[in-house]
Scaffold this motif. Sequence first.
Motif, short mmCIF file in Angstrom:
data_model
loop_
_atom_site.label_atom_id
_atom_site.label_comp_id
_atom_site.label_asym_id
_atom_site.label_seq_id
_atom_site.Cartn_x
_atom_site.Cartn_y
_atom_site.Cartn_z
N VAL A 87 44.97 32.55 37.56
CA VAL A 87 45.02 33.53 36.48
C VAL A 87 45.74 32.90 35.30
CG1 VAL A 87 45.89 35.80 35.80
CG2 VAL A 87 45.01 35.46 38.11
N VAL A 88 45.09 32.90 34.15
CA VAL A 88 45.67 32.27 32.95
C VAL A 88 46.76 33.15 32.36
CG1 VAL A 88 45.18 31.44 30.62
CG2 VAL A 88 43.54 31.02 32.46
N ALA A 89 46.50 34.46 32.31
CA ALA A 89 47.47 35.38 31.72
C ALA A 89 47.28 36.75 32.32
CB ALA A 89 47.30 35.44 30.20
N GLY A 90 48.33 37.58 32.19
CA GLY A 90 48.23 38.96 32.67
C GLY A 90 49.26 39.27 33.73
N GLN A 91 49.33 40.53 34.09
CA GLN A 91 50.31 41.02 35.06
C GLN A 91 49.64 41.79 36.18
OE1 GLN A 91 52.67 43.34 32.15
NE2 GLN A 91 54.46 42.26 32.96
N ILE A 92 50.19 41.67 37.36
CA ILE A 92 49.82 42.53 38.49
C ILE A 92 51.08 43.30 38.86
CG2 ILE A 92 49.02 42.64 40.87
CD1 ILE A 92 47.57 39.98 40.35
N ILE A 93 51.00 44.61 38.77
CA ILE A 93 52.17 45.45 39.03
C ILE A 93 51.88 46.31 40.26
CG2 ILE A 93 53.63 47.31 38.12
CD1 ILE A 93 53.02 46.14 35.30
N VAL A 94 52.73 46.22 41.26
CA VAL A 94 52.58 46.99 42.49
C VAL A 94 53.81 47.88 42.65
CG1 VAL A 94 52.29 46.90 44.98
CG2 VAL A 94 51.21 45.15 43.55
N ASN A 95 53.59 49.17 42.76
CA ASN A 95 54.69 50.13 42.90
C ASN A 95 55.74 49.97 41.80
OD1 ASN A 95 53.59 51.33 45.22
ND2 ASN A 95 54.50 49.77 46.53
N GLY A 96 55.25 49.74 40.57
CA GLY A 96 56.15 49.68 39.42
C GLY A 96 56.83 48.35 39.20
N LYS A 97 56.59 47.37 40.07
CA LYS A 97 57.24 46.06 39.93
C LYS A 97 56.19 44.97 39.78
CE LYS A 97 61.30 47.30 42.70
NZ LYS A 97 62.07 47.01 43.94
N GLU A 98 56.43 44.06 38.85
CA GLU A 98 55.51 42.94 38.67
C GLU A 98 55.60 42.01 39.87
OE1 GLU A 98 54.24 39.36 35.58
OE2 GLU A 98 56.05 40.52 35.17
N VAL A 99 54.45 41.59 40.36
CA VAL A 99 54.42 40.63 41.47
C VAL A 99 53.67 39.38 41.01
CG1 VAL A 99 54.50 42.44 43.22
CG2 VAL A 99 52.29 41.62 42.45
N ILE A 100 54.09 38.24 41.52
CA ILE A 100 53.46 36.97 41.20
C ILE A 100 52.61 36.56 42.40
CG2 ILE A 100 53.81 34.57 40.52
CD1 ILE A 100 54.80 36.64 38.47
N ILE A 101 51.31 36.44 42.18
CA ILE A 101 50.39 36.07 43.26
C ILE A 101 49.68 34.78 42.89
CG2 ILE A 101 48.36 36.76 44.59
CD1 ILE A 101 49.23 39.67 44.22
N ARG A 102 50.05 33.70 43.57
CA ARG A 102 49.42 32.41 43.32
C ARG A 102 48.53 31.97 44.49
NH1 ARG A 102 54.81 31.31 41.37
NH2 ARG A 102 54.82 31.22 39.09
N ILE A 134 48.57 43.26 50.21
CA ILE A 134 47.19 43.29 49.76
C ILE A 134 46.31 42.52 50.75
CG2 ILE A 134 45.59 42.71 47.88
CD1 ILE A 134 48.02 42.75 45.98
N GLY A 135 45.16 43.10 51.10
CA GLY A 135 44.19 42.43 51.96
C GLY A 135 42.84 42.35 51.27
N LEU A 136 42.01 41.38 51.65
CA LEU A 136 40.70 41.21 51.03
C LEU A 136 39.63 40.96 52.09
CD1 LEU A 136 38.71 40.68 48.63
CD2 LEU A 136 39.46 38.29 48.71
N ILE A 137 38.65 41.87 52.16
CA ILE A 137 37.46 41.65 52.97
C ILE A 137 36.40 41.08 52.03
CG2 ILE A 137 35.62 42.77 54.30
CD1 ILE A 137 37.71 44.82 55.21
N THR A 138 36.01 39.83 52.26
CA THR A 138 35.15 39.13 51.30
C THR A 138 33.69 39.60 51.39
OG1 THR A 138 34.84 37.34 52.89
CG2 THR A 138 36.59 37.07 51.26
N GLU A 139 32.95 39.25 50.36
CA GLU A 139 31.57 39.70 50.22
C GLU A 139 30.66 39.13 51.29
OE1 GLU A 139 28.14 39.53 46.71
OE2 GLU A 139 29.90 38.26 46.57
#
Length: 226
Positions: free
Chosen positions: A35-50, A60-65
């Motif tokens: 991600v080049v820019a932007g924020q992900i906020i979970v329950n009111g707090k910014e989280v960093i997801i690399r 967070i979970g992901l079931i892929t296509e």
Amino acid sequence: DVSFELHKSEILGIGGLIGAQRSELMEAIFGLRSVVAGQIIVNGKEVIIRSPKDAIKHGIGLITEDRRQTGIFPLMSVLNNTSIASLGKYESKLRLINHGNVSKDAVEVNSMLKTKTASMQTLIQNLSGGNQQKVILGRWLMTVPDILIMDEPTRGIDVGAKYEIYTIMAELVKQGKSIIMISSELPELIGMSHRIMVLCNGKVTGFLKKEEATQEAVMRFATQFS
């Protein structure tokens, strides 16, 4: 430049045509894409997801296509496919895994999902598409997510298994989970979603409340090139 909110106990549907970049957006949120820019906020707090590991840590979970290409590990057992994303939970301070607890919880989640398998040692490639999808769903439930991203959750499975997946989704929402569902099937998208966000060429072109959602309205936004 995509902004949206996901509410607690909500299914947010994401609609759009092929090339709308729905999957790419979700992969970025899950840490599979940079991600080049932007924020992900979970329950009111910014989280960093690399990375996906960061996403799992933040619930967070992901079931892929594509279940066969990026979902199942075909030459591994139902047990291993179910538990692979949550093994860190079962590590001791000496980094030894309590396989008894892993097996117990994997059996429990597959029993709850009514996965049909001869045994937990059966290779997942020997299961039907619907039961493979249940195992993948069980994999993410073992991580105890608050947010579950489901990309084409019923693609390639029969009608009976689809109904079971829908029932599970409804139950998860009742439990306070939040779901983001990408679907190319308009009846599924409209029938299961509390709100729908439509993308076109990587941009959000509209939001629809449940009472506003029709196939015509979704397609109007899906073809709204900007």
